[in-house]
Design a protein around this motif. Sequence first.
Motif, PDB file in Angstrom:
ATOM      1  N   ARG A  88     -23.405  28.793   3.684  1.00 39.75           N
ATOM      2  CA  ARG A  88     -23.349  30.258   3.818  1.00 39.75           C
ATOM      3  C   ARG A  88     -23.628  30.841   2.444  1.00 39.75           C
ATOM      4  O   ARG A  88     -22.703  31.210   1.711  1.00 39.75           O
ATOM      5  CB  ARG A  88     -22.003  30.698   4.368  1.00 39.75           C
ATOM      6  N   ALA A  89     -24.900  30.920   2.087  1.00 43.38           N
ATOM      7  CA  ALA A  89     -25.310  31.275   0.733  1.00 43.38           C
ATOM      8  C   ALA A  89     -24.852  32.658   0.315  1.00 43.38           C
ATOM      9  O   ALA A  89     -24.620  32.923  -0.863  1.00 43.38           O
ATOM     10  CB  ALA A  89     -26.827  31.166   0.604  1.00 43.38           C
ATOM     11  N   GLU A  90     -24.725  33.591   1.259  1.00 42.17           N
ATOM     12  CA  GLU A  90     -24.380  34.964   0.899  1.00 42.17           C
ATOM     13  C   GLU A  90     -22.874  35.215   0.896  1.00 42.17           C
ATOM     14  O   GLU A  90     -22.441  36.340   0.676  1.00 42.17           O
ATOM     15  CB  GLU A  90     -25.063  35.940   1.866  1.00 42.17           C
ATOM     16  N   ASP A  91     -22.093  34.204   1.170  1.00 37.84           N
ATOM     17  CA  ASP A  91     -20.642  34.389   1.247  1.00 37.84           C
ATOM     18  C   ASP A  91     -20.049  34.428  -0.151  1.00 37.84           C
ATOM     19  O   ASP A  91     -20.016  33.428  -0.853  1.00 37.84           O
ATOM     20  CB  ASP A  91     -20.013  33.236   2.057  1.00 37.84           C
ATOM     21  N   ARG A  92     -19.581  35.589  -0.568  1.00 39.91           N
ATOM     22  CA  ARG A  92     -18.935  35.735  -1.870  1.00 39.91           C
ATOM     23  C   ARG A  92     -17.476  36.161  -1.748  1.00 39.91           C
ATOM     24  O   ARG A  92     -16.820  36.434  -2.739  1.00 39.91           O
ATOM     25  CB  ARG A  92     -19.699  36.760  -2.725  1.00 39.91           C
ATOM     26  N   LEU A  93     -16.970  36.229  -0.535  1.00 39.81           N
ATOM     27  CA  LEU A  93     -15.603  36.666  -0.308  1.00 39.81           C
ATOM     28  C   LEU A  93     -14.678  35.450  -0.238  1.00 39.81           C
ATOM     29  O   LEU A  93     -14.853  34.572   0.604  1.00 39.81           O
ATOM     30  CB  LEU A  93     -15.494  37.469   0.987  1.00 39.81           C
ATOM     31  N   ALA A  94     -13.702  35.409  -1.147  1.00 37.86           N
ATOM     32  CA  ALA A  94     -12.774  34.276  -1.184  1.00 37.86           C
ATOM     33  C   ALA A  94     -11.733  34.405  -0.086  1.00 37.86           C
ATOM     34  O   ALA A  94     -11.413  35.508   0.367  1.00 37.86           O
ATOM     35  CB  ALA A  94     -12.082  34.220  -2.546  1.00 37.86           C
ATOM     36  N   PRO A  95     -11.158  33.293   0.353  1.00 40.30           N
ATOM     37  CA  PRO A  95     -10.074  33.352   1.333  1.00 40.30           C
ATOM     38  C   PRO A  95      -8.840  34.039   0.743  1.00 40.30           C
ATOM     39  O   PRO A  95      -8.706  34.182  -0.477  1.00 40.30           O
ATOM     40  CB  PRO A  95      -9.774  31.868   1.625  1.00 40.30           C
ATOM     41  N   THR A  96      -7.932  34.443   1.609  1.00 41.18           N
ATOM     42  CA  THR A  96      -6.656  34.962   1.146  1.00 41.18           C
ATOM     43  C   THR A  96      -5.801  33.819   0.626  1.00 41.18           C
ATOM     44  O   THR A  96      -5.958  32.665   1.037  1.00 41.18           O
ATOM     45  CB  THR A  96      -5.906  35.667   2.283  1.00 41.18           C
ATOM     46  N   ALA A  97      -4.899  34.137  -0.286  1.00 46.25           N
ATOM     47  CA  ALA A  97      -3.988  33.120  -0.814  1.00 46.25           C
ATOM     48  C   ALA A  97      -2.941  32.770   0.236  1.00 46.25           C
ATOM     49  O   ALA A  97      -2.524  33.633   1.012  1.00 46.25           O
ATOM     50  CB  ALA A  97      -3.307  33.634  -2.070  1.00 46.25           C
ATOM     51  N   PRO A  98      -2.515  31.512   0.306  1.00 45.79           N
ATOM     52  CA  PRO A  98      -1.392  31.183   1.193  1.00 45.79           C
ATOM     53  C   PRO A  98      -0.184  32.051   0.853  1.00 45.79           C
ATOM     54  O   PRO A  98       0.170  32.204  -0.318  1.00 45.79           O
ATOM     55  CB  PRO A  98      -1.125  29.704   0.884  1.00 45.79           C
TER      56      PRO A  98
END
Length: 321
Positions: free
Chosen positions: A124-134
């Motif tokens: 997913r080359a355009e994915d720049r959004l990080a996951p939420t922290a646990p």
Amino acid sequence: MRRSAPTPVLLLALTGLVGLAGPTACTAPDTEPPPAPTGLTAQAGSATSVHVMWDAAADGAGVKRYRVFEAGRPVRELPAEKTMVDVTGLAPQTGYSFTVRAEDAAGNLSEAGPAALVTTPAARAEDRLAPTAPATTTATATGPRSARLTWAPSTDDTGVTAYDVHQGGVRIHTVGPGDNATTLTGLQPDTVYTFTVRARDGADNSSPDGPAVDVSTPPASGDGPGTAPAGLTATASPGAVTLTWTAPDTGRATSEYELFVNGRPTTVLQFGAGAVPVGRVEHRLTATEPAGTEWAVKLRARLPDGNWGAFSAERRITLVG
């Protein structure tokens, strides 16, 4: 004229022969391979990387290095103290088969244990959004050398692909997206550890750290009471940092503590006669570095036998002006 006896010359010659015939001259070459590594796992960290882990060989196995293979092709070589590696440069949506072999000082290679199979996710080359922290993290010691860690699941717009466990700023373990608990092994007895968990997605975006959690491993059989300072706190104020902790039970009042800042020994805190603290301890440090500087602090106590005890938990703070 009397002739000298030849005995000394003969003794020297015999001594030389005995030396040549000794154990060193007859030592057979080492051809015995070490045991195969066990506990091998492989977890995709992103569309192009896989985290490979295995259990260290038993003490006395003589392992000097590990060799990592993918489908029989060598891809990494690591020293004996390393039992995990990230294999990068892989293809998305592709299956891989990893094995690990141990090698000793004589060059003998172990057999490979069962292969660990893994498939990388789609890119997913355009994915720049990080996951939420646990959101939460808990930990419980399950023995002198192991602990059970659990955390709340994270969310991500494209999906979490892995959770990374960090200790002391270093990633020590990785599990899959469906896991929210793991058992950590290879820990030291009578030691305080501070763990955090981060989520990662298929584009290798990592979340912020989840809440830090401390866990104290109990002493091993035959060990005495814990030697780590407990309950360390660090509070920044203008030009200063105040540390508080509970003194360990070492058999007598502790008058010396070694302070580490950002992983390096910085100073030894000494308490004079008549001022040695018992129970809760407080110490104020002068901070001359600029506001915004980050410190990671931990300390350990001088034991009655002169050695340093186990480290406290590590605390991270930001200096203020």
